[in-house]
Structures are given as structure tokens and as C-alpha cells.
Write a protein that holds these residues in place. Structure first.
Motif, PDB file in Angstrom:
ATOM      1  N   GLY A  77      -1.602  34.824  51.845  1.00 12.58           N
ATOM      2  CA  GLY A  77      -0.599  33.879  52.433  1.00 12.58           C
ATOM      3  C   GLY A  77       0.892  34.437  51.961  1.00 12.58           C
ATOM      4  N   VAL A  78       0.870  35.098  51.158  1.00 13.80           N
ATOM      5  CA  VAL A  78       2.176  35.705  50.500  1.00 13.80           C
ATOM      6  C   VAL A  78       2.809  36.951  50.998  1.00 13.80           C
ATOM      7  CG1 VAL A  78       1.988  34.316  48.546  1.00 13.80           C
ATOM      8  CG2 VAL A  78       1.074  36.627  48.673  1.00 13.80           C
ATOM      9  N   CYS A  79       1.745  37.780  51.396  1.00 12.96           N
ATOM     10  CA  CYS A  79       2.396  39.211  51.731  1.00 12.96           C
ATOM     11  C   CYS A  79       3.324  38.986  53.376  1.00 12.96           C
ATOM     12  CB  CYS A  79       1.076  40.358  51.961  1.00 12.96           C
ATOM     13  SG  CYS A  79       0.013  39.681  53.302  1.00 12.96           S
ATOM     14  N   ARG A  80       3.690  40.139  53.574  1.00  9.54           N
ATOM     15  CA  ARG A  80       4.367  40.059  54.766  1.00  9.54           C
ATOM     16  C   ARG A  80       3.622  39.766  56.027  1.00  9.54           C
ATOM     17  NH1 ARG A  80       8.706  44.691  57.444  1.00  9.54           N
ATOM     18  NH2 ARG A  80       9.080  43.599  59.215  1.00  9.54           N
ATOM     19  N   PRO A  81       2.593  40.524  56.447  1.00  9.49           N
ATOM     20  CA  PRO A  81       1.612  40.029  57.369  1.00  9.49           C
ATOM     21  C   PRO A  81       1.032  38.869  57.713  1.00  9.49           C
ATOM     22  CG  PRO A  81       0.911  42.274  56.325  1.00  9.49           C
ATOM     23  CD  PRO A  81       1.802  41.601  55.592  1.00  9.49           C
ATOM     24  N   CYS A  82       0.767  38.153  56.434  1.00  7.27           N
ATOM     25  CA  CYS A  82       0.307  36.845  56.385  1.00  7.27           C
ATOM     26  C   CYS A  82       1.546  35.939  56.900  1.00  7.27           C
ATOM     27  CB  CYS A  82      -0.222  36.281  54.892  1.00  7.27           C
ATOM     28  SG  CYS A  82      -1.903  37.080  54.530  1.00  7.27           S
ATOM     29  N   LYS A 117       2.618  20.531  60.259  1.00  2.14           N
ATOM     30  CA  LYS A 117       2.903  20.398  58.944  1.00  2.14           C
ATOM     31  C   LYS A 117       1.356  21.095  57.986  1.00  2.14           C
ATOM     32  CE  LYS A 117       5.226  17.960  55.449  1.00  2.14           C
ATOM     33  NZ  LYS A 117       6.185  16.370  55.438  1.00  2.14           N
ATOM     34  N   TYR A 118       0.373  20.232  58.703  1.00  2.80           N
ATOM     35  CA  TYR A 118      -1.050  20.679  57.778  1.00  2.80           C
ATOM     36  C   TYR A 118      -2.004  21.222  58.607  1.00  2.80           C
ATOM     37  CZ  TYR A 118       0.707  16.947  54.866  1.00  2.80           C
ATOM     38  OH  TYR A 118       1.579  15.926  54.066  1.00  2.80           O
ATOM     39  N   ARG A 119      -1.323  22.339  59.437  1.00  5.22           N
ATOM     40  CA  ARG A 119      -2.286  23.140  60.236  1.00  5.22           C
ATOM     41  C   ARG A 119      -2.959  24.136  59.047  1.00  5.22           C
ATOM     42  NH1 ARG A 119      -0.367  26.518  65.117  1.00  5.22           N
ATOM     43  NH2 ARG A 119      -1.214  25.028  66.293  1.00  5.22           N
ATOM     44  N   PRO A 120      -4.374  24.214  59.156  1.00  4.74           N
ATOM     45  CA  PRO A 120      -4.832  25.021  58.159  1.00  4.74           C
ATOM     46  C   PRO A 120      -4.226  26.488  58.161  1.00  4.74           C
ATOM     47  CG  PRO A 120      -6.543  23.800  59.201  1.00  4.74           C
ATOM     48  CD  PRO A 120      -5.111  23.515  59.995  1.00  4.74           C
ATOM     49  N   GLN A 121      -4.284  27.201  56.773  1.00  6.42           N
ATOM     50  CA  GLN A 121      -3.897  28.530  56.689  1.00  6.42           C
ATOM     51  C   GLN A 121      -4.948  29.524  56.227  1.00  6.42           C
ATOM     52  OE1 GLN A 121      -0.798  29.595  57.991  1.00  6.42           O
ATOM     53  NE2 GLN A 121      -0.256  27.420  58.596  1.00  6.42           N
ATOM     54  N   THR A 122      -6.153  28.816  55.757  1.00  7.37           N
ATOM     55  CA  THR A 122      -7.283  29.634  55.434  1.00  7.37           C
ATOM     56  C   THR A 122      -8.540  29.112  55.966  1.00  7.37           C
ATOM     57  OG1 THR A 122      -7.689  28.474  53.317  1.00  7.37           O
ATOM     58  CG2 THR A 122      -5.984  30.157  53.090  1.00  7.37           C
ATOM     59  N   PHE A 123      -9.504  30.067  55.863  1.00  4.26           N
ATOM     60  CA  PHE A 123     -10.959  29.226  56.194  1.00  4.26           C
ATOM     61  C   PHE A 123     -11.490  28.165  55.551  1.00  4.26           C
ATOM     62  CE2 PHE A 123     -11.886  33.714  57.728  1.00  4.26           C
ATOM     63  CZ  PHE A 123     -11.587  33.439  59.059  1.00  4.26           C
ATOM     64  N   LEU A 174      -7.781  39.876  58.776  1.00  2.40           N
ATOM     65  CA  LEU A 174      -8.040  41.412  59.131  1.00  2.40           C
ATOM     66  C   LEU A 174      -6.709  42.166  58.677  1.00  2.40           C
ATOM     67  CD1 LEU A 174      -9.547  40.954  62.543  1.00  2.40           C
ATOM     68  CD2 LEU A 174     -10.658  41.252  60.660  1.00  2.40           C
ATOM     69  N   ASN A 175      -5.649  41.437  58.712  1.00  2.11           N
ATOM     70  CA  ASN A 175      -4.287  42.240  58.389  1.00  2.11           C
ATOM     71  C   ASN A 175      -3.721  42.112  56.855  1.00  2.11           C
ATOM     72  OD1 ASN A 175      -4.293  43.759  60.810  1.00  2.11           O
ATOM     73  ND2 ASN A 175      -3.390  42.204  61.883  1.00  2.11           N
ATOM     74  N   CYS A 176      -4.468  41.357  56.251  1.00  2.10           N
ATOM     75  CA  CYS A 176      -3.749  40.718  54.998  1.00  2.10           C
ATOM     76  C   CYS A 176      -3.806  42.033  53.841  1.00  2.10           C
ATOM     77  CB  CYS A 176      -4.589  39.654  54.155  1.00  2.10           C
ATOM     78  SG  CYS A 176      -3.938  39.121  52.468  1.00  2.10           S
ATOM     79  N   GLU A 177      -2.423  42.119  53.389  1.00  2.00           N
ATOM     80  CA  GLU A 177      -2.423  43.464  52.264  1.00  2.00           C
ATOM     81  C   GLU A 177      -2.700  42.754  50.959  1.00  2.00           C
ATOM     82  OE1 GLU A 177       1.316  44.595  53.341  1.00  2.00           O
ATOM     83  OE2 GLU A 177       0.725  45.822  55.212  1.00  2.00           O
ATOM     84  N   GLY A 178      -2.653  41.597  50.658  1.00  2.00           N
ATOM     85  CA  GLY A 178      -2.817  41.215  49.361  1.00  2.00           C
ATOM     86  C   GLY A 178      -1.442  40.859  48.613  1.00  2.00           C
ATOM     87  N   ALA A 179      -1.310  40.178  47.689  1.00  2.00           N
ATOM     88  CA  ALA A 179      -0.103  40.150  46.898  1.00  2.00           C
ATOM     89  C   ALA A 179       0.456  41.158  46.299  1.00  2.00           C
ATOM     90  CB  ALA A 179      -0.263  39.045  45.816  1.00  2.00           C
ATOM     91  N   ASP A 180      -0.532  42.108  45.983  1.00  2.00           N
ATOM     92  CA  ASP A 180       0.271  43.511  45.460  1.00  2.00           C
ATOM     93  C   ASP A 180       0.289  44.352  46.483  1.00  2.00           C
ATOM     94  OD1 ASP A 180      -2.487  43.929  46.158  1.00  2.00           O
ATOM     95  OD2 ASP A 180      -3.269  44.247  44.051  1.00  2.00           O
ATOM     96  N   GLY A 181      -0.114  44.040  47.774  1.00  2.00           N
ATOM     97  CA  GLY A 181       0.164  45.158  49.021  1.00  2.00           C
ATOM     98  C   GLY A 181      -1.089  46.317  49.108  1.00  2.00           C
TER      99      GLY A 181
END
Length: 418
Positions: free
Chosen positions: A94-99, A24-30, A77-84
């Protein structure tokens, strides 16, 4: 996105199945990784400047975040950002499809493999065959191989050529708890990151934040016990906290946590050490019996005694060692008094005898009886002269001087064997 170093908010949907705290509390960012600041800084700089290695190897003890770090690297490396429109980043959205797909372990271009169950060359050949094809959806095709040291020699050899000249669209991330078992030829082609054991106080603070987020009352000494028992492993500490919450029904107390862990009371262990150095066998056996009746394992008691002797020795060498935030003021005061009264020879002799005795207790058919015999030996060894005293005696110092030294130590500790 969560604030740095803050745990995720717990889900409020009562219909969802319960998830253990470690998941549940696994880190999702550095920013959410704790205790790994040096590694995080290096990775952030590499991603920011575009100086990325084609292969990484993450090593460290269980539960410090190797696989978690691998997934965060893959997301960055694969994040596309909230705006793609985003590129490689140190702060995946954390909100884009790859994330989201990588976090859920379902992204088609980020493949995770457990080398403990897939050790053969045929398993690696599947990876080698897939390397030549570009990523289907993501920016990079990423292979995460956990417990990589379990691969066979032939599997390592098959992987070697691909690691030496990988395509630009491929990244390898290896994780292992046994870095010495990974061939040097593999390590020389990877950028290595050593994940440190998380410091106890850092772990206590992390557990306190999670307990607060879960709405659980947790006593500071109880969290300190859990952090010490986890030995620097975040996952182990969260599993123990989960167990403590389930056992206590929501209020994590020191006494109940001690029962769960099978630990002895630290104050009673200090009393036991004092009795041993005084040579009072009856008191030592009575304390051990009380601890055993309370549920403490005899081997754990001897292990705690070893830790206490080590702590007293450090106090004698460097008095500042007593300034540990996890040690109570009374323990600091008692420890300083004991360390000042004892000779270094007595402390080192007790360490050697306890170390040998701990092995005997673990192998004995009756651990309590074996532990009692170890304590009795230690009590009678309290009257033995140190090597320096024996030399002085042999050179004509006389028995009185030797006895005087032993009696002096016992006097400072509050008595002697009757």
C-alpha cells in the motif's frame, strides 16, 4: 497498513472534500474484504504458489466487491514492497508506487474499462493491439473490464483468440453481475470466482465498526434494518448508512432509519399477520392504515408480510429458524406461538395470496386500496377449510369437523372474525 478486518481511519484534514463511506472504506487488501473468505483463500494460495491464471472472471450481485477485488489482485501482482524489492504478494504494502497508483486508478499498466459504455469491437481492438507490448513500469499489464457481459458478440469473438493464447506479461480480470450472458467460450478460458452476498450479521458488524470509526452513535436495530435492506451488498449498506447519518445528524436511531427506508414496524407487521390469521378484517385494516400514515409503502408492508409468513413457515418446519440474532426475543416467542397454532395449509395459502396480491398492489393506480382488498381476502380466507378438510368432508367427515379445525386455529391465535 491497516489491521485485518478493521476499517481505515477517517481522514482528519478538514480541508479535504467529503468522500462517501463506500469510497472511504473501500478495502485495500484481501484481509479487509468481508464475507468472501473462500475466494480470498483461493486467490491467496494461487499468488503464494505462483499458480496464477491468465484470466479471472468475478461474478456476484452489485456491491459485493468485484471491482475492489480486481484492484487488490492487480496490486498484489505488481506490488514492489516498501523497500522496492518485493514480488507478487497476498498482502500488498500500500506504500509503494504501484500500490498507490493502482488504488488511485492512475497506473499506466493497469487499465480499467467499463464495458457498459464501450461495447464495440473497436474498443476491444485497442486492448488486443496493446497486449503485444510489455508493461511500461509494472510487472504485469492488467486489463480490468467491468460489466463484461455488455460486450457485443463481435467484441467477444475478437477477444477470444487473445484469451486463448495470452502473453505471459498480461492478465485479464473480468467483472459481471450477469454471468449467464457471458459466452461459454469466454468462461472456459477464465478462472471463475463467485462472490457471495454478505451475511446480514457480518454486514451489521461491519457497519458498527464504521459507525464507531466515524464517531457516530448507531443503534443495533437500526444497523440491522440497513443490513437487511442492502440484501447482502456492502456498497448499498454503506450508502444507506451515509444517508441515515446525514438524515439524523449523527445519531442513527431505529425510528428514523425506519422512516428513511419506508419500512413498517416489525412488531406491527407481526400484529397484522395475527389479525389476518384470526380473520379480523377491521383490526387488519386499522393496522395497515396506521402503518401507511407513518410513511410505510403498502407494497413494502405486503413484502414484510410475505417475509413474516415465510419465517412462520420455517419455524413450523424447523423451530431453530427462530434463533436469528436479528430477531428480538419477543418476536421469537410470538412467532413460535403463531407457528404452533397455524396449520401448514393456512400458511402456504397465505403465501400464495400475498404473492399474487403484491403484484396487484405494485400495478394498481391506488396501492393502498389494492393492499386493503388483499388483506380483506386474506381475512375471509382464514375461515376456509384446508384441502385435507375438504377431502374428509367429501368422504363423510361432515361440516362440523371442517368448522372445528378452522375454529381451533382461530382460538389458538386469540379470537375470530366477529
Amino acid at each position: 497498513m491497516d489491521q485485518p478486518n478493521e476499517p481505515h481511519r477517517p481522514e482528519t484534514d478538514g480541508q479535504e472534500p467529503y468522500r462517501v463511506l463506500a469510497r472511504k472504506y473501500r478495502p485495500q487488501t484481501f484481509a479487509e474484504l468481508i464475507g468472501q473468505e473462500a475466494m480470498v483463500r483461493t486467490l491467496e494460495n494461487a499468488i503464494r504458489t505462483g499458480r496464477l491464471a491468465h484470466a479471472f472472471v468475478l461474478t456476484g450481485v452489485r456491491g459485493v466487491g468485484k471491482t475492489t477485488t480486481a484492484r487488490i489482485i492487480a496490486k498484489g501482482l505488481n506490488c514492489e514492497g516498501a523497500d522496492g524489492q518485493g514480488g507478487p504478494t497476498t498482502t500488498p504494502c500500500g506504500v509503494c508506487r504501484p500500490c498507490q497508483d493502482i488504488a488511485a486508478s492512475r497506473h499506466v499498466d493497469v487499465m480499467e474499462m467499463d464495458a457498459a459504455s464501450r461495447t464495440g469491437v473497436d474498443d476491444i481492438r485497442e486492448i488486443i493491439d496493446g497486449v503485444s507490448y510489455r508493461a511500461a513500469e509494472a510487472r504485469f499489464k492488467i486489463y480490468i473490464i467491468d460489466e463484461v457481459h455488455m460486450l457485443s458478440k463481435n467484441a467477444f469473438n475478437a477477444l477470444l483468440k487473445t484469451l486463448e493464447e495470452p502473453p505471459e506479461h498480461v492478465k485479464f480480470i473480468f467483472a459481471t453481475t450477469e454471468i449467464r450472458k457471458v459466452p461459454v467460450t469466454i468462461l472456459s478460458r477464465c478462472q471463475r470466482f463467485d462472490l457471495r452476498r454478505v451475511e446480514t450479521q457480518t454486514l451489521v458488524d461491519h457497519l458498527a465498526r464504521i459507525a464507531q470509526a466515524e464517531g457516530v452513535e448507531a443503534e443495533a436495530p437500526a444497523l440491522a434494518m440497513i443490513a437487511r435492506a442492502a440484501e447482502g451488498s456492502v456498497r448499498d449498506s454503506l450508502s444507506l448508512l451515509d444517508q441515515a447519518i446525514a438524515h439524523t445528524g449523527g445519531a442513527v436511531t431505529e425510528a428514523l432509519t425506519r422512516d428513511i427506508l419506508g419500512l413498517a414496524d416489525r412488531a406491527r407487521v407481526l400484529d397484522l399477520a395475527r389479525a389476518l390469521f384470526k380473520g379480523d378484517a377491521a383490526e387488519a385494516l386499522a393496522i395497515l392504515g396506521g402503518l401507511h400514515e407513518a410513511g410505510a409503502d403498502p407494497a413494502v408492508v405486503l413484502g414484510d408480510l410475505l417475509e413474516t409468513v415465510h419465517w412462520l413457515t420455517r419455524l413450523k418446519v424447523t423451530p431453530d429458524a427462530g434463533a436469528d440474532l436479528l430477531v428480538s426475543e419477543a418476536e421469537r416467542r410470538d412467532g413460535a406461538d403463531m407457528a404452533g397454532a397455524l396449520a401448514m395449509a393456512h400458511l402456504t395459502r397465505a403465501w400464495q395470496m400475498l404473492l399474487k396480491g403484491l403484484g396487484e398492489v405494485r400495478d394498481a393506480p391506488a396501492p393502498l386500496a389494492a393492499a386493503e382488498m388483499v388483506l380483506i381476502r386474506l381475512c375471509y380466507a382464514a375461515d376456509l377449510p384446508s384441502p385435507a378438510d375438504l377431502v374428509a368432508r367429501a368422504q363423510g367427515g361432515g361440516a362440523g369437523q371442517v368448522g372445528g379445525v378452522a375454529q381451533a386455529d382461530q382460538h389458538h391465535l386469540g379470537g375470530g372474525q366477529g
